[in-house]
Design an enzyme around this catalytic site. Sequence first.
Site, PDB file in Angstrom:
ATOM      1  N   HIS A   1       0.798  -1.222   0.000  1.00 49.12           N
ATOM      2  CA  HIS A   1       0.000   0.000   0.000  1.00 49.12           C
ATOM      3  C   HIS A   1       0.831   1.272   0.000  1.00 49.12           C
ATOM      4  O   HIS A   1       0.275   2.358  -0.203  1.00 49.12           O
ATOM      5  CB  HIS A   1      -0.997  -0.004   1.163  1.00 49.12           C
ATOM      6  CG  HIS A   1      -2.317   0.585   0.799  1.00 49.12           C
ATOM      7  ND1 HIS A   1      -3.486   0.348   1.510  1.00 49.12           N
ATOM      8  CD2 HIS A   1      -2.690   1.423  -0.213  1.00 49.12           C
ATOM      9  CE1 HIS A   1      -4.491   0.997   0.954  1.00 49.12           C
ATOM     10  NE2 HIS A   1      -4.036   1.661  -0.084  1.00 49.12           N
TER      11      HIS A   1
ATOM     12  N   ASP B   1     -10.192  -0.531   3.619  1.00 47.86           N
ATOM     13  CA  ASP B   1      -9.004  -1.148   4.201  1.00 47.86           C
ATOM     14  C   ASP B   1      -9.320  -1.516   5.652  1.00 47.86           C
ATOM     15  O   ASP B   1     -10.206  -0.925   6.271  1.00 47.86           O
ATOM     16  CB  ASP B   1      -7.866  -0.106   4.154  1.00 47.86           C
ATOM     17  CG  ASP B   1      -6.473  -0.671   4.349  1.00 47.86           C
ATOM     18  OD1 ASP B   1      -6.323  -1.652   5.083  1.00 47.86           O
ATOM     19  OD2 ASP B   1      -5.523  -0.085   3.790  1.00 47.86           O
TER      20      ASP B   1
ATOM     21  N   HIS C   1      -6.989  -0.959   7.787  1.00 49.40           N
ATOM     22  CA  HIS C   1      -6.108   0.007   8.439  1.00 49.40           C
ATOM     23  C   HIS C   1      -6.291   1.386   7.809  1.00 49.40           C
ATOM     24  O   HIS C   1      -6.599   1.498   6.620  1.00 49.40           O
ATOM     25  CB  HIS C   1      -4.646  -0.412   8.276  1.00 49.40           C
ATOM     26  CG  HIS C   1      -4.379  -1.856   8.587  1.00 49.40           C
ATOM     27  ND1 HIS C   1      -4.517  -2.859   7.639  1.00 49.40           N
ATOM     28  CD2 HIS C   1      -4.012  -2.463   9.741  1.00 49.40           C
ATOM     29  CE1 HIS C   1      -4.223  -4.024   8.203  1.00 49.40           C
ATOM     30  NE2 HIS C   1      -3.916  -3.814   9.475  1.00 49.40           N
TER      31      HIS C   1
ATOM     32  N   ASP D   1      -3.775   3.656   7.659  1.00 48.85           N
ATOM     33  CA  ASP D   1      -2.507   4.046   7.027  1.00 48.85           C
ATOM     34  C   ASP D   1      -2.230   5.534   7.197  1.00 48.85           C
ATOM     35  O   ASP D   1      -1.769   6.212   6.284  1.00 48.85           O
ATOM     36  CB  ASP D   1      -2.491   3.636   5.553  1.00 48.85           C
ATOM     37  CG  ASP D   1      -2.579   2.125   5.384  1.00 48.85           C
ATOM     38  OD1 ASP D   1      -2.210   1.400   6.329  1.00 48.85           O
ATOM     39  OD2 ASP D   1      -3.031   1.668   4.321  1.00 48.85           O
TER      40      ASP D   1
ATOM     41  N   HIS E   1       4.115   1.230   4.370  1.00 50.63           N
ATOM     42  CA  HIS E   1       2.750   0.909   3.924  1.00 50.63           C
ATOM     43  C   HIS E   1       1.707   1.285   4.973  1.00 50.63           C
ATOM     44  O   HIS E   1       0.514   1.277   4.663  1.00 50.63           O
ATOM     45  CB  HIS E   1       2.623  -0.556   3.487  1.00 50.63           C
ATOM     46  CG  HIS E   1       2.519  -1.566   4.586  1.00 50.63           C
ATOM     47  ND1 HIS E   1       1.979  -2.819   4.398  1.00 50.63           N
ATOM     48  CD2 HIS E   1       2.909  -1.530   5.895  1.00 50.63           C
ATOM     49  CE1 HIS E   1       2.027  -3.505   5.525  1.00 50.63           C
ATOM     50  NE2 HIS E   1       2.594  -2.749   6.441  1.00 50.63           N
TER      51      HIS E   1
ATOM     52  N   ASP F   1      -7.545  -2.146  -0.295  1.00 50.50           N
ATOM     53  CA  ASP F   1      -6.604  -3.141   0.219  1.00 50.50           C
ATOM     54  C   ASP F   1      -7.380  -4.431   0.446  1.00 50.50           C
ATOM     55  O   ASP F   1      -8.430  -4.420   1.100  1.00 50.50           O
ATOM     56  CB  ASP F   1      -6.018  -2.611   1.546  1.00 50.50           C
ATOM     57  CG  ASP F   1      -4.882  -3.452   2.090  1.00 50.50           C
ATOM     58  OD1 ASP F   1      -4.917  -4.691   1.922  1.00 50.50           O
ATOM     59  OD2 ASP F   1      -3.974  -2.871   2.705  1.00 50.50           O
TER      60      ASP F   1
ATOM     61  N   ASP G   1      -6.926  -6.637   2.452  1.00 46.34           N
ATOM     62  CA  ASP G   1      -7.107  -6.993   3.854  1.00 46.34           C
ATOM     63  C   ASP G   1      -8.326  -6.322   4.477  1.00 46.34           C
ATOM     64  O   ASP G   1      -8.639  -6.558   5.649  1.00 46.34           O
ATOM     65  CB  ASP G   1      -5.838  -6.763   4.681  1.00 46.34           C
ATOM     66  CG  ASP G   1      -5.525  -5.302   4.986  1.00 46.34           C
ATOM     67  OD1 ASP G   1      -6.420  -4.439   4.943  1.00 46.34           O
ATOM     68  OD2 ASP G   1      -4.342  -5.019   5.301  1.00 46.34           O
TER      69      ASP G   1
ATOM     70  N   GLU H   1      -1.892  -5.093  -1.971  1.00 47.40           N
ATOM     71  CA  GLU H   1      -1.531  -6.072  -0.941  1.00 47.40           C
ATOM     72  C   GLU H   1      -1.926  -7.511  -1.273  1.00 47.40           C
ATOM     73  O   GLU H   1      -2.110  -8.332  -0.367  1.00 47.40           O
ATOM     74  CB  GLU H   1      -2.100  -5.652   0.430  1.00 47.40           C
ATOM     75  CG  GLU H   1      -1.578  -4.327   0.946  1.00 47.40           C
ATOM     76  CD  GLU H   1      -0.158  -4.360   1.515  1.00 47.40           C
ATOM     77  OE1 GLU H   1       0.448  -5.454   1.545  1.00 47.40           O
ATOM     78  OE2 GLU H   1       0.354  -3.285   1.922  1.00 47.40           O
TER      79      GLU H   1
END
Length: 302
Positions: free
Chosen positions: A102, A125, A127, A129, A142, A229, A231, A274
């Site tokens: 990312h 996402d 997260h 970030d 990332h 992302d 994830d 990712e």
Amino acid sequence: MLKVDIIGAATSFGQPKLGVDLGPDALRYANLVEEIKSVDVEVNDKGNIYSDFKVDVPTHSSSEDKVLKNYGQVVNFNEKLAASADESVASGAFPLIIGGDHSLAIGSLAGISPHYNNLGVIWYDAHADLNDINTSPSGNVHGMPLAISCGIGDERLVNLHTPDIKVKPRNIVLIGMRDLDEGEKKYIRDENILMYTMEDIEEKGISTVMTEALEYLHGKTDGIHLSLDVDALDPSETPGTGTPVENGLSLSDTIHAMNLLHESGSVTSMDLVEVNPLLDDRNMTAEKAVAIVAAFFGKEQK
């Protein structure tokens, strides 16, 4: 006819787990190009961008605390990616940047944002970030690209490609959040960033969340960048990723979210990041990621 430029962002320098630089080709092997073409979209695959630096396996992501890991490699790669993304937007194409970790969003946003006065960002996402070197527990870049794009952090990365910030915090929507560091939580509160945690999504439903997100960005942005992302999804859906977090979004909800974004016609560029085939199970993460992208471009799921 919509023209999509696929830009392979073959980088693993933003995090410690090797193999995510193979993500772009894993997505191609999962028929990414063919799936997008199947909905009458013109596709131009620009190939992969690589850093001028080779991955040194024994020393990858090894550095002292409070140092941005793989700093020179991250800067070099993102300068090249920004130039390619800028070129694609200037040509009238929709840039689809496929990664890769990312940290590539530093380059994609740096190249795309000069074409807009108020670029909006949907950050899909687990997260946010939104770390900098002082708040990051790891020093992995990332975990920092959105903060850097907002003007926080290393000066060279903040001013990459064009000087100053790329995205205003008020033009950001965070979706799928469930793993936030304390510094990120404070920044989100201080800047009043619109955030939907997994609890919010479970309470409201994905349709309401996406509708509210689009309404929030409508009128005050002149383009929307989607940074997705894998994830964001639950690890049972997308195991082939470096920082999985339990209790994530389902594939069906994510495909529905992409359908809604397609119908809105508001999104003007996209990251898909990712995907790590070395951590995957028979390329299933790449295959599901391709289904997500196909839904975004209007393919109806059977």
